[in-house]
Design a protein around this motif. Structure first.
Motif, mmCIF file in Angstrom:
data_model
loop_
_atom_site.group_PDB
_atom_site.id
_atom_site.type_symbol
_atom_site.label_atom_id
_atom_site.label_comp_id
_atom_site.label_asym_id
_atom_site.label_seq_id
_atom_site.Cartn_x
_atom_site.Cartn_y
_atom_site.Cartn_z
ATOM 1 N N GLN A 1 0.959 -1.273 0.081
ATOM 2 C CA GLN A 1 0.094 -0.130 0.114
ATOM 3 C C GLN A 1 0.735 1.273 -0.016
ATOM 4 O O GLN A 1 0.378 2.397 -0.794
ATOM 5 C CB GLN A 1 -0.884 -0.110 1.067
ATOM 6 N N MET A 2 1.881 1.108 0.574
ATOM 7 C CA MET A 2 2.942 2.337 0.604
ATOM 8 C C MET A 2 3.392 2.538 -0.681
ATOM 9 O O MET A 2 3.473 3.761 -1.248
ATOM 10 C CB MET A 2 4.302 1.948 1.548
ATOM 11 N N ILE A 3 3.776 1.700 -1.609
ATOM 12 C CA ILE A 3 4.063 1.894 -2.993
ATOM 13 C C ILE A 3 3.072 2.320 -3.561
ATOM 14 O O ILE A 3 3.073 3.381 -4.453
ATOM 15 C CB ILE A 3 4.394 0.316 -3.644
ATOM 16 N N ARG A 4 1.687 1.883 -3.494
ATOM 17 C CA ARG A 4 0.662 2.672 -4.143
ATOM 18 C C ARG A 4 0.246 3.981 -3.704
ATOM 19 O O ARG A 4 0.147 5.019 -4.559
ATOM 20 C CB ARG A 4 -0.731 1.904 -3.844
ATOM 21 N N ASP A 5 0.687 4.326 -2.387
ATOM 22 C CA ASP A 5 0.407 5.765 -2.055
ATOM 23 C C ASP A 5 1.618 6.682 -2.596
ATOM 24 O O ASP A 5 1.350 7.835 -2.874
ATOM 25 C CB ASP A 5 0.544 5.840 -0.376
ATOM 26 N N VAL A 6 2.887 6.081 -2.673
ATOM 27 C CA VAL A 6 3.912 6.929 -3.212
ATOM 28 C C VAL A 6 3.830 7.188 -4.258
ATOM 29 O O VAL A 6 4.277 8.254 -5.087
ATOM 30 C CB VAL A 6 5.240 6.414 -2.732
ATOM 31 N N THR A 7 3.367 6.221 -5.378
ATOM 32 C CA THR A 7 3.354 6.461 -6.782
ATOM 33 C C THR A 7 1.980 6.841 -7.152
ATOM 34 O O THR A 7 2.118 7.351 -8.487
ATOM 35 C CB THR A 7 3.811 4.837 -7.537
ATOM 36 N N GLY A 8 0.944 6.903 -6.411
ATOM 37 C CA GLY A 8 -0.244 7.154 -6.999
ATOM 38 C C GLY A 8 -1.036 5.968 -7.650
ATOM 39 O O GLY A 8 -2.199 6.321 -8.090
ATOM 40 N N LEU A 9 -0.422 4.770 -7.955
ATOM 41 C CA LEU A 9 -1.245 3.991 -8.650
ATOM 42 C C LEU A 9 -2.087 3.154 -7.775
ATOM 43 O O LEU A 9 -1.584 2.013 -7.055
ATOM 44 C CB LEU A 9 -0.061 2.891 -9.281
ATOM 45 N N ASN A 10 -3.132 3.476 -7.555
ATOM 46 C CA ASN A 10 -4.177 2.844 -6.484
ATOM 47 C C ASN A 10 -4.716 1.420 -7.181
ATOM 48 O O ASN A 10 -4.603 1.136 -8.218
ATOM 49 C CB ASN A 10 -5.352 3.977 -6.180
ATOM 50 N N GLU A 11 -5.791 0.887 -6.546
ATOM 51 C CA GLU A 11 -6.342 -0.265 -6.825
ATOM 52 C C GLU A 11 -7.253 -0.205 -8.342
ATOM 53 O O GLU A 11 -7.162 -1.155 -9.015
ATOM 54 C CB GLU A 11 -7.252 -1.090 -5.720
ATOM 55 N N ALA A 12 -7.652 1.023 -8.246
ATOM 56 C CA ALA A 12 -8.449 1.122 -9.619
ATOM 57 C C ALA A 12 -7.600 1.206 -10.782
ATOM 58 O O ALA A 12 -8.114 1.220 -11.712
ATOM 59 C CB ALA A 12 -9.099 2.376 -9.405
ATOM 60 N N ARG A 13 -6.298 1.507 -10.480
ATOM 61 C CA ARG A 13 -5.417 1.828 -11.612
ATOM 62 C C ARG A 13 -4.631 0.301 -12.032
ATOM 63 O O ARG A 13 -4.406 -0.058 -13.285
ATOM 64 C CB ARG A 13 -4.443 2.769 -11.395
ATOM 65 N N ASP A 14 -4.122 -0.539 -10.709
ATOM 66 C CA ASP A 14 -3.363 -1.456 -11.106
ATOM 67 C C ASP A 14 -4.379 -2.647 -11.268
ATOM 68 O O ASP A 14 -3.832 -3.854 -11.526
ATOM 69 C CB ASP A 14 -2.434 -1.794 -9.880
ATOM 70 N N GLY A 15 -5.716 -2.622 -11.441
ATOM 71 C CA GLY A 15 -6.358 -3.739 -11.647
ATOM 72 C C GLY A 15 -6.782 -4.703 -10.626
ATOM 73 O O GLY A 15 -7.358 -5.952 -10.822
ATOM 74 N N SER A 16 -6.532 -4.401 -9.257
ATOM 75 C CA SER A 16 -6.821 -5.139 -8.112
ATOM 76 C C SER A 16 -8.260 -5.100 -7.878
ATOM 77 O O SER A 16 -9.105 -4.211 -8.368
ATOM 78 C CB SER A 16 -6.083 -4.540 -6.997
ATOM 79 N N LEU A 17 -8.814 -6.130 -7.377
ATOM 80 C CA LEU A 17 -10.240 -6.292 -7.081
ATOM 81 C C LEU A 17 -10.721 -5.262 -5.956
ATOM 82 O O LEU A 17 -10.351 -5.102 -4.981
ATOM 83 C CB LEU A 17 -10.386 -7.979 -6.504
#
Length: 793
Positions: free
Chosen positions: A508-524
């Motif tokens: 989640q820290m990677i998502r927060d730092v990069t801005g690539l959230n679940e809606a972008r990376d295709g996670s459920l």
């Protein structure tokens, strides 16, 4: 030669003559200064070049999930001892997923290269066309009536249907539909060169570098053999002057290091001697620059190719001829004559590029000279554009940051968590059972046999039931009344759950730092999350990486601008010009007539991006609403979907709605007029039918009246005829009487005149005779007797 500009610079002075700058010694000192700036600390002591290379190589390994695992071994080992650890050290490729998401998303962004002719001739042509359209727009109704009435087409436009109705429509027409043929030729030329160089593949590599390394480099070059070429440049091998500009617009030198073999070097520099080649091959410095680079061929030499920006003084001698004209003669920059009334010295400074090549680790300069086919903007010919297009969107004070570099620490913690998880799993033991042998011995099954351990375990594992005795055979309380008890291990599940939570935390820290959230990376996503919130989250993620997309488009735009400037060079050589014409003729033969004049025009290059899915969805929603309300037709919707500029598409949608409204009003008025005409025709037909009916009813009366009238008319005609005959007879009789009377009067008058004539004649004769008698003294004359004789005769 003055070597240093100041005490802290190793570059030669730029305040020297142009001839001195063109000397090989000057180029050698420039190359040595660049090498000193990037390789001065030695190959193993962390120089600038090696630091960059190691940093970019490390980031690329993390992006591929192939980073070194020694740091993880050092973290888990005890004094370097790993004998008690049996782990899979393969890195978890967690960052490769995020890198691929961003790179593929950027590479899918479609665009079109647009050229805008901005030279005076093209601007005048565009202005004249717009003026003619504007004049036709103001007098459209009058010209249409003139054409319909007299059959004379006075429209200045080729097609009167293209004449806009308002100034807004005129502006849209100029932006969407007007395109000069020279602009089409330029766009096709740039697109053809991009396609020939397979720029789509180059752009994907550039996007990967922007995401991974934080910097991307591409190069534009021209030669008579290959024409205009676009090349990918690995940023790990690039050298450049210090800059804080993320677009590298203020650098004064840039170059790249290439590993080439001796035969390739001889082919590229034909004038180099065999002794120089042998000295280059045997120089220890050459091996020094190869050592430590795994996978590199030691049979190659490292050559630094660089471009150096400086200035030249253009000097002209302005001389006045005997005829009073001014003549300009170019002179070298050392021309400085004394003041003279017949001529004067005029000069200006222009930027120039020198191209050089040097073998690293040696003092051998391979080439140095003024660069050929320099790219100069038409708007300012004193400027020169670098052949390299470089962009590092997140650079500060020369330090480059990338999407991957921000996630390296979190990727390391995820890998350590993964290894710890393996440790916990390796030390976990399965749940077991405790078997009380004394308790089993007290159990009698009732068939003369005792309860043995094997049979007890089979019954427990198959049925889950246990047979036991609460009292012993002596009647005492049996402490082993439950002979089989399940054993559960403690701590393993809690540790695993804790490690999984830690793993998710760093992810989640990677998502927060990069801005690539679940809606972008295709996670459920959460099933309770609304669709609108998911779209907002995806949009926010796209915004977080927008700078990378803009950097990719900037490099593409810079390359397109350089290609546009180099097309003029390609047209100056017959082979490259013919090749360019042949490639363009596949698309549009008409542009062949215009491509000859491309080097006479100045173009502004820009990229027209296709709208993303969310913007396209909004436009489609507006189109559907307009279709349902009848605001536009299906043909209009098809045209709107083909417009890639969302702002222009919305403006066109509003214009189409206004046009459709006007057409509907005209159609409604036409329908009202048609209905009124139909009603008038119906009333007319009714009136005619009524008249016919009345005529049919009164037919007999009319015929009777007609017959009676006819008889009266005939009777009157007969009476009139009788009166006429009677009057005719009377008239004839009167005429005859009158004629007789007139004849009598005439005869009477005739007789009077005849008698008068005879009397006159007689008097004349008698007078004559009397005169003759007097003259001749004749006898008297008896006129009466003479008259009787004459009467008798």
């Amino acid at each position: 030669m003055n070597i240093y500009t100041n005490s802290n610079s190793s570059f030669p002075s730029q305040v020297v003559s142009d001839a001195e700058k063109a000397s090989l010694e000057y180029g050698s000192q420039v190359a040595m200064a660049i090498e000193y700036e990037w390789f001065r600390s030695g190959r193993t002591n962390g120089n600038r070049y090696l630091t960059n290379w190691n940093n970019f190589n490390n980031l690329r390994l993390y992006a591929r999930g192939e980073q070194p695992v020694q740091k993880y071994k050092d973290e888990l080992s005890i004094n370097g001892d790993l004998s008690y650890l049996n782990l899979d050290w393969t890195p978890v490729p967690i960052l490769s997923k995020f890198v691929d998401i961003v790179v593929n998303g950027i590479s899918q962004k479609a665009y079109e290269i647009k050229a805008y002719a901005q030279d005076p001739s093209s601007l005048k042509k565009r202005t004249n066309y717009a003026s003619r359209l504007y004049e036709d727009m103001l007098s459209k109704e009058y010209l249409a009536n003139l054409k319909q009435t007299l059959g004379v087409d006075m429209f200045q436009s080729s097609d009167s249907n293209l004449v806009p109705e308002s100034e807004d429509e005129l502006e849209l027409h100029m932006q969407l539909k007007y395109k000069q043929s020279i602009e089409i030729a330029e766009e096709e030329a740039i697109s053809t060169i991009f396609a020939q160089n397979k720029y789509d593949l180059i752009r994907r590599r550039l996007n990967m570098d922007l995401v991974t390394c934080g910097i991307a480099v591409a190069k534009t070059s021209f030669n008579t053999a290959n024409g205009i070429t676009l090349d990918y440049v690995d940023p790990a091998y690039v050298v450049y002057s210090y800059t804080e500009d993320p677009n590298f617009d203020d650098i004064y030198y840039v170059g790249e290091v290439k590993s080439i073999t001796i035969p390739e070097l001889k082919k590229e520099i034909p004038n180099i001697s065999e002794k120089e080649l042998e000295r280059i091959q045997q120089t220890p410095g050459n091996r020094q620059y190869v050592t430590g680079w795994g996978g590199y061929d030691e049979n190659t030499v490292q050559v630094l190719y660089f471009d150096y920006k400086t200035y030249h003084n253009q000097v002209f001698k302005i001389k006045q001829t005997d005829q009073g004209l001014m003549k300009a003669i170019e002179k070298p920059d050392t021309f400085n004559p004394p003041e003279n009334e017949n001529f004067e010295r005029v000069s200006r400074s222009i930027e120039v590029l020198y191209s050089g090549a040097k073998v690293l680790g040696t003092d051998q300069i391979l080439k140095w000279g003024l660069a050929e086919n320099m790219s100069r903007p038409y708007a300012d010919t004193t400027k020169v554009e670098m052949n390299y297009a470089i962009c590092a969107p997140r650079m500060y004070k020369g330090r480059i940051e990338s999407l991957v570099s921000k996630c390296v620490g979190f990727a390391d913690m995820i890998q350590l968590t993964h290894l710890k998880l393996q440790q916990v799993l390796a030390r976990m033991v399965p749940d077991g059972v405790y078997l009380d042998m004394d308790g089993l011995a007290e159990v009698d099954l009732g068939n003369g046999t005792n309860y043995n351990p094997a049979e007890a375990l089979n019954m427990y594992f198959q049925t889950g039931s246990i047979v036991g005795r609460s009292l012993t055979q002596d009647g005492d309380m049996n402490p082993g009344k439950v002979p089989i008890q399940e054993l559960q291990t403690s701590g393993g599940n809690a540790k695993i759950q804790s490690l999984i939570t830690t793993y998710q935390y760093y992810l989640q820290m990677i998502r927060d730092v990069t801005g690539l959230n679940e809606a972008r990376d295709g996670s459920l996503p959460d099933r309770n999350t609304l669709v609108g919130l998911q779209k907002l989250a995806a949009s926010a993620s796209n915004t977080a990486t927008k700078h990378i997309n803009q950097s990719s488009l900037y490099i593409t735009l810079r390359l397109a601008e350089n290609v546009s400037l180099k097309i003029a060079d390609a047209l100056n050589f017959p082979l490259t010009a013919e090749s360019l014409k042949n490639s363009i003729s596949l698309f549009n033969v008409k542009t062949l007539e215009e491509i000859e004049d491309l080097n006479l025009h100045d173009f502004g290059i820009f990229l027209e991006l296709e709208p993303d899915e969310e913007e396209q969805a909004k436009l489609e929603q507006n189109i559907q609403v307009a279709l349902q309300n009848g605001g536009i037709d299906l043909d209009d919707a098809i045209d709107l979907r083909q417009i890639k500029n969302l702002k222009l598409a919305n403006q066109m949608l509003k214009s189409k709605r206004k046009q459709k409204m006007i057409r509907d009003q005209e159609a409604q008025q036409a329908n009202i007029a048609a209905q009124a005409d139909a009603q008038a025709q119906t009333a007319e037909r009714t009136a005619v039918a009524e008249v016919q009916k009345q005529e049919a009813i009164s037919g007999s009366k009319v015929q009777y009246e007609q017959a009676r009238t006819q008889m009266e008319i005939q009777k009157m005609q007969m009476a009139n005829q009788f009166e006429l005959n009677k009057m005719q007879i009377k008239f004839e009789q009167d005429m005859q009487l009158k004629q007789l009377e007139v004849q009598g009067q005439v005869q009477k008058e005739q007789q009077k005149e005849d008698r008068k004539d005879k009397r006159i004649k007689m008097e004349g004769t008698q007078q004559s005779e009397m005169i003759s008698q007097r003259n001749n003294d004749g006898l008297p004359i008896n006129f009466e007797q003479q008259q009787d004789v004459n009467a008798f005769m």
